[in-house]
Design a protein around this motif. Sequence first.
Motif, PDB file in Angstrom:
ATOM      1  N   PRO A  31       0.696  -1.260   0.011  1.00 22.61           N
ATOM      2  CA  PRO A  31      -0.082   0.157   0.074  1.00 22.61           C
ATOM      3  C   PRO A  31       0.653   1.147  -0.034  1.00 22.61           C
ATOM      4  CG  PRO A  31       0.115  -0.973   1.938  1.00 22.61           C
ATOM      5  CD  PRO A  31       1.062  -1.826   1.352  1.00 22.61           C
ATOM      6  N   VAL A  32       0.616   2.233  -0.950  1.00 23.74           N
ATOM      7  CA  VAL A  32       1.480   3.526  -0.959  1.00 23.74           C
ATOM      8  C   VAL A  32       0.321   4.688  -0.903  1.00 23.74           C
ATOM      9  CG1 VAL A  32       3.366   2.402  -1.893  1.00 23.74           C
ATOM     10  CG2 VAL A  32       1.733   3.359  -3.557  1.00 23.74           C
ATOM     11  N   TRP A  33       0.900   5.879  -0.629  1.00 25.35           N
ATOM     12  CA  TRP A  33       0.220   7.169  -0.728  1.00 25.35           C
ATOM     13  C   TRP A  33       0.694   7.435  -2.248  1.00 25.35           C
ATOM     14  CZ3 TRP A  33       1.878  10.416   3.763  1.00 25.35           C
ATOM     15  CH2 TRP A  33       1.105  10.008   4.971  1.00 25.35           C
ATOM     16  N   PHE A  34      -0.431   8.367  -3.022  1.00 21.02           N
ATOM     17  CA  PHE A  34      -0.207   8.860  -4.312  1.00 21.02           C
ATOM     18  C   PHE A  34      -0.898  10.091  -4.203  1.00 21.02           C
ATOM     19  CE2 PHE A  34      -4.424   7.271  -3.745  1.00 21.02           C
ATOM     20  CZ  PHE A  34      -5.387   8.067  -4.658  1.00 21.02           C
ATOM     21  N   VAL A  35      -0.580  11.015  -5.428  1.00 19.73           N
ATOM     22  CA  VAL A  35      -1.265  12.081  -5.875  1.00 19.73           C
ATOM     23  C   VAL A  35      -1.604  12.066  -7.409  1.00 19.73           C
ATOM     24  CG1 VAL A  35      -0.326  13.717  -4.065  1.00 19.73           C
ATOM     25  CG2 VAL A  35       0.897  13.271  -6.136  1.00 19.73           C
ATOM     26  N   GLN A  36      -2.316  12.710  -7.725  1.00 22.95           N
ATOM     27  CA  GLN A  36      -2.807  12.829  -9.242  1.00 22.95           C
ATOM     28  C   GLN A  36      -2.412  14.137  -9.750  1.00 22.95           C
ATOM     29  OE1 GLN A  36      -6.822  10.660  -8.036  1.00 22.95           O
ATOM     30  NE2 GLN A  36      -6.743  10.750 -10.316  1.00 22.95           N
ATOM     31  N   GLU A  37      -2.188  14.350 -10.845  1.00 26.33           N
ATOM     32  CA  GLU A  37      -1.925  15.536 -11.478  1.00 26.33           C
ATOM     33  C   GLU A  37      -2.249  15.370 -13.032  1.00 26.33           C
ATOM     34  OE1 GLU A  37       0.454  19.486 -10.798  1.00 26.33           O
ATOM     35  OE2 GLU A  37       1.756  18.032 -12.057  1.00 26.33           O
ATOM     36  N   HIS A  87       8.699  19.000  -6.743  1.00 24.64           N
ATOM     37  CA  HIS A  87       7.060  19.462  -7.264  1.00 24.64           C
ATOM     38  C   HIS A  87       6.152  18.331  -6.635  1.00 24.64           C
ATOM     39  CE1 HIS A  87       3.461  20.710  -9.401  1.00 24.64           C
ATOM     40  NE2 HIS A  87       3.510  19.696 -10.089  1.00 24.64           N
ATOM     41  N   VAL A  88       6.343  16.960  -6.976  1.00 23.79           N
ATOM     42  CA  VAL A  88       5.492  15.909  -6.485  1.00 23.79           C
ATOM     43  C   VAL A  88       5.616  15.854  -5.252  1.00 23.79           C
ATOM     44  CG1 VAL A  88       5.404  13.478  -6.709  1.00 23.79           C
ATOM     45  CG2 VAL A  88       6.033  14.460  -8.719  1.00 23.79           C
ATOM     46  N   VAL A  89       6.555  16.101  -4.419  1.00 26.84           N
ATOM     47  CA  VAL A  89       6.591  16.080  -2.964  1.00 26.84           C
ATOM     48  C   VAL A  89       5.803  17.245  -2.546  1.00 26.84           C
ATOM     49  CG1 VAL A  89       8.038  16.468  -0.917  1.00 26.84           C
ATOM     50  CG2 VAL A  89       8.934  14.879  -2.587  1.00 26.84           C
ATOM     51  N   ASP A  90       5.604  18.433  -2.867  1.00 29.80           N
ATOM     52  CA  ASP A  90       4.863  19.304  -2.673  1.00 29.80           C
ATOM     53  C   ASP A  90       3.169  19.077  -3.029  1.00 29.80           C
ATOM     54  OD1 ASP A  90       6.713  21.208  -1.982  1.00 29.80           O
ATOM     55  OD2 ASP A  90       6.696  22.356  -3.759  1.00 29.80           O
ATOM     56  N   LEU A  91       3.000  18.255  -3.922  1.00 26.91           N
ATOM     57  CA  LEU A  91       1.649  17.750  -3.928  1.00 26.91           C
ATOM     58  C   LEU A  91       1.319  16.782  -2.874  1.00 26.91           C
ATOM     59  CD1 LEU A  91       1.671  16.913  -7.943  1.00 26.91           C
ATOM     60  CD2 LEU A  91       0.704  18.893  -6.754  1.00 26.91           C
ATOM     61  N   PHE A  92       2.132  15.831  -2.574  1.00 29.30           N
ATOM     62  CA  PHE A  92       1.971  15.199  -1.658  1.00 29.30           C
ATOM     63  C   PHE A  92       1.766  16.162  -0.139  1.00 29.30           C
ATOM     64  CE2 PHE A  92       3.083  11.599  -3.824  1.00 29.30           C
ATOM     65  CZ  PHE A  92       3.000  10.300  -3.230  1.00 29.30           C
ATOM     66  N   ARG A  93       2.612  16.913   0.119  1.00 26.67           N
ATOM     67  CA  ARG A  93       2.346  17.803   1.276  1.00 26.67           C
ATOM     68  C   ARG A  93       0.891  18.315   1.240  1.00 26.67           C
ATOM     69  NH1 ARG A  93       8.096  19.611   0.078  1.00 26.67           N
ATOM     70  NH2 ARG A  93       9.424  18.770   1.622  1.00 26.67           N
ATOM     71  N   GLY A  97      -0.624  16.516   4.149  1.00 29.27           N
ATOM     72  CA  GLY A  97      -0.114  17.478   5.408  1.00 29.27           C
ATOM     73  C   GLY A  97       1.433  17.640   5.392  1.00 29.27           C
ATOM     74  N   ALA A  98       1.955  18.612   5.285  1.00 30.76           N
ATOM     75  CA  ALA A  98       3.664  18.727   5.428  1.00 30.76           C
ATOM     76  C   ALA A  98       4.199  17.920   6.604  1.00 30.76           C
ATOM     77  CB  ALA A  98       3.912  20.257   5.391  1.00 30.76           C
ATOM     78  N   GLN A  99       3.630  18.202   7.581  1.00 28.77           N
ATOM     79  CA  GLN A  99       4.166  17.429   8.698  1.00 28.77           C
ATOM     80  C   GLN A  99       4.232  15.876   8.403  1.00 28.77           C
ATOM     81  OE1 GLN A  99       3.085  18.599  12.810  1.00 28.77           O
ATOM     82  NE2 GLN A  99       4.157  17.040  13.888  1.00 28.77           N
ATOM     83  N   ARG A 100       3.122  15.373   8.227  1.00 29.69           N
ATOM     84  CA  ARG A 100       3.269  13.827   8.101  1.00 29.69           C
ATOM     85  C   ARG A 100       4.228  13.458   6.834  1.00 29.69           C
ATOM     86  NH1 ARG A 100      -2.630  11.343   7.622  1.00 29.69           N
ATOM     87  NH2 ARG A 100      -1.387   9.544   8.403  1.00 29.69           N
ATOM     88  N   GLU A 103       7.527  13.438   8.076  1.00 28.86           N
ATOM     89  CA  GLU A 103       7.951  12.397   8.989  1.00 28.86           C
ATOM     90  C   GLU A 103       7.975  10.967   8.197  1.00 28.86           C
ATOM     91  OE1 GLU A 103       4.762  11.973  12.180  1.00 28.86           O
ATOM     92  OE2 GLU A 103       5.049  14.188  12.657  1.00 28.86           O
ATOM     93  N   TYR A 104       7.140  10.674   7.242  1.00 31.77           N
ATOM     94  CA  TYR A 104       7.181   9.470   6.826  1.00 31.77           C
ATOM     95  C   TYR A 104       8.124   9.496   5.602  1.00 31.77           C
ATOM     96  CZ  TYR A 104       3.049   8.864   9.396  1.00 31.77           C
ATOM     97  OH  TYR A 104       1.784   8.796  10.439  1.00 31.77           O
ATOM     98  N   TYR A 105       8.341  10.488   5.125  1.00 32.72           N
ATOM     99  CA  TYR A 105       9.381  10.352   3.640  1.00 32.72           C
ATOM    100  C   TYR A 105      10.556  11.170   3.992  1.00 32.72           C
ATOM    101  CZ  TYR A 105       5.148   8.913   1.263  1.00 32.72           C
ATOM    102  OH  TYR A 105       4.021   8.326   0.786  1.00 32.72           O
ATOM    103  N   PRO A 106      11.537  10.624   4.753  1.00 28.91           N
ATOM    104  CA  PRO A 106      12.926  11.160   5.359  1.00 28.91           C
ATOM    105  C   PRO A 106      13.726  11.568   3.975  1.00 28.91           C
ATOM    106  CG  PRO A 106      12.990   8.917   5.757  1.00 28.91           C
ATOM    107  CD  PRO A 106      11.605   9.209   5.369  1.00 28.91           C
ATOM    108  N   LYS A 107      13.438  10.878   3.002  1.00 23.54           N
ATOM    109  CA  LYS A 107      14.575  10.861   1.924  1.00 23.54           C
ATOM    110  C   LYS A 107      13.573  10.929   0.324  1.00 23.54           C
ATOM    111  CE  LYS A 107      18.352   8.632  -0.651  1.00 23.54           C
ATOM    112  NZ  LYS A 107      19.343   7.505  -0.786  1.00 23.54           N
TER     113      LYS A 107
END
Length: 117
Positions: A31-37, A87-93, A97-100, A103-107
Amino acid sequence: MANAIWNALEGVREVEITVTGRRTGRQISHPVWFVQEDDNLFLVPVTGSDSQWYKNVRRTPMIQVAANGTALSSSVTPITDATQVEHVVDLFRAKYGAQRVNEYYPKHDVAVQIPLG
Protein backbone atom coordinates in the motif's frame (compact mmCIF):
# COMPACT_ATOMS: atom_id res chain seq x y z
CA MET A 1 -10.55 1.79 -18.48
CA ALA A 2 -9.14 5.23 -17.69
CA ASN A 3 -12.54 6.40 -16.41
CA ALA A 4 -12.84 3.33 -14.20
CA ILE A 5 -9.50 3.95 -12.50
CA TRP A 6 -10.23 7.68 -12.11
CA ASN A 7 -13.52 6.82 -10.41
CA ALA A 8 -11.83 4.19 -8.23
CA LEU A 9 -9.25 6.75 -7.05
CA GLU A 10 -11.87 9.31 -6.04
CA GLY A 11 -11.56 10.01 -2.32
CA VAL A 12 -8.92 7.28 -1.81
CA ARG A 13 -5.87 8.07 0.35
CA GLU A 14 -3.75 5.08 -0.65
CA VAL A 15 -3.51 2.53 -3.44
CA GLU A 16 -2.10 -0.96 -3.64
CA ILE A 17 0.83 -1.24 -6.04
CA THR A 18 2.18 -4.51 -7.39
CA VAL A 19 5.68 -4.68 -8.85
CA THR A 20 7.92 -7.48 -10.09
CA GLY A 21 10.72 -8.47 -7.72
CA ARG A 22 14.08 -7.82 -9.38
CA ARG A 23 15.68 -10.94 -7.90
CA THR A 24 12.76 -13.34 -7.50
CA GLY A 25 10.54 -12.32 -10.41
CA ARG A 26 7.57 -12.65 -8.02
CA GLN A 27 4.75 -10.13 -7.80
CA ILE A 28 5.09 -7.99 -4.66
CA SER A 29 2.32 -5.71 -3.39
CA HIS A 30 2.47 -2.68 -1.09
CA PRO A 31 0.00 0.00 0.00
CA VAL A 32 1.33 3.47 -0.87
CA TRP A 33 0.24 7.09 -0.84
CA PHE A 34 -0.24 8.79 -4.20
CA VAL A 35 -1.20 12.05 -5.85
CA GLN A 36 -2.85 12.78 -9.17
CA GLU A 37 -2.04 15.60 -11.54
CA ASP A 38 -3.41 15.93 -15.04
CA ASP A 39 -3.58 12.39 -16.49
CA ASN A 40 -0.90 10.97 -14.22
CA LEU A 41 -0.52 9.31 -10.87
CA PHE A 42 2.65 10.06 -8.91
CA LEU A 43 4.29 8.02 -6.18
CA VAL A 44 7.15 8.91 -3.85
CA PRO A 45 9.04 5.96 -2.34
CA VAL A 46 9.23 6.32 1.46
CA THR A 47 13.00 5.88 1.53
CA GLY A 48 13.56 7.39 -1.91
CA SER A 49 15.91 5.58 -4.24
CA ASP A 50 16.72 3.11 -1.43
CA SER A 51 13.12 1.75 -1.43
CA GLN A 52 12.89 -1.84 -2.58
CA TRP A 53 9.78 -1.32 -4.72
CA TYR A 54 11.51 1.59 -6.48
CA LYS A 55 14.55 -0.58 -7.22
CA ASN A 56 12.16 -3.20 -8.60
CA VAL A 57 10.43 -0.78 -11.01
CA ARG A 58 13.84 0.46 -12.15
CA ARG A 59 14.57 -3.13 -13.24
CA THR A 60 11.06 -3.88 -14.59
CA PRO A 61 9.29 -0.57 -15.31
CA MET A 62 5.75 -1.95 -15.08
CA ILE A 63 3.33 -1.53 -12.19
CA GLN A 64 -0.21 -2.44 -11.28
CA VAL A 65 -2.19 0.11 -9.29
CA ALA A 66 -5.38 -1.00 -7.55
CA ALA A 67 -8.08 0.90 -5.66
CA ASN A 68 -11.68 0.03 -4.80
CA GLY A 69 -11.59 -3.21 -6.77
CA THR A 70 -10.29 -1.60 -9.96
CA ALA A 71 -6.76 -2.19 -11.23
CA LEU A 72 -4.64 -0.62 -13.92
CA SER A 73 -1.39 -2.04 -15.30
CA SER A 74 0.93 0.55 -16.75
CA SER A 75 4.50 1.44 -17.51
CA VAL A 76 6.25 3.78 -15.09
CA THR A 77 8.66 6.62 -15.61
CA PRO A 78 11.16 7.23 -12.80
CA ILE A 79 11.65 10.91 -12.02
CA THR A 80 15.11 11.87 -10.83
CA ASP A 81 15.20 15.59 -11.67
CA ALA A 82 15.29 17.38 -8.29
CA THR A 83 12.86 20.15 -9.36
CA GLN A 84 10.30 17.64 -10.66
CA VAL A 85 10.66 15.44 -7.55
CA GLU A 86 10.15 18.46 -5.29
CA HIS A 87 7.00 19.38 -7.23
CA VAL A 88 5.58 15.89 -6.60
CA VAL A 89 6.58 16.07 -2.91
CA ASP A 90 4.79 19.45 -2.70
CA LEU A 91 1.65 17.76 -4.09
CA PHE A 92 2.03 15.09 -1.37
CA ARG A 93 2.37 17.81 1.29
CA ALA A 94 -0.80 19.50 0.03
CA LYS A 95 -2.76 16.22 0.11
CA TYR A 96 -1.42 14.56 3.27
CA GLY A 97 -0.02 17.47 5.29
CA ALA A 98 3.52 18.79 5.31
CA GLN A 99 4.36 17.43 8.76
CA ARG A 100 3.22 13.89 7.95
CA VAL A 101 5.05 13.85 4.62
CA ASN A 102 8.23 15.15 6.25
CA GLU A 103 7.93 12.47 8.98
CA TYR A 104 7.13 9.52 6.71
CA TYR A 105 9.33 10.46 3.75
CA PRO A 106 12.81 11.21 5.14
CA LYS A 107 14.46 10.94 1.72
CA HIS A 108 12.84 12.25 -1.42
CA ASP A 109 15.36 12.06 -4.21
CA VAL A 110 13.08 10.25 -6.70
CA ALA A 111 9.44 9.89 -7.68
CA VAL A 112 7.51 7.72 -10.12
CA GLN A 113 5.05 8.82 -12.81
CA ILE A 114 2.26 6.49 -13.96
CA PRO A 115 0.13 7.57 -16.94
CA LEU A 116 -3.59 7.00 -16.42
CA GLY A 117 -4.76 7.86 -19.94
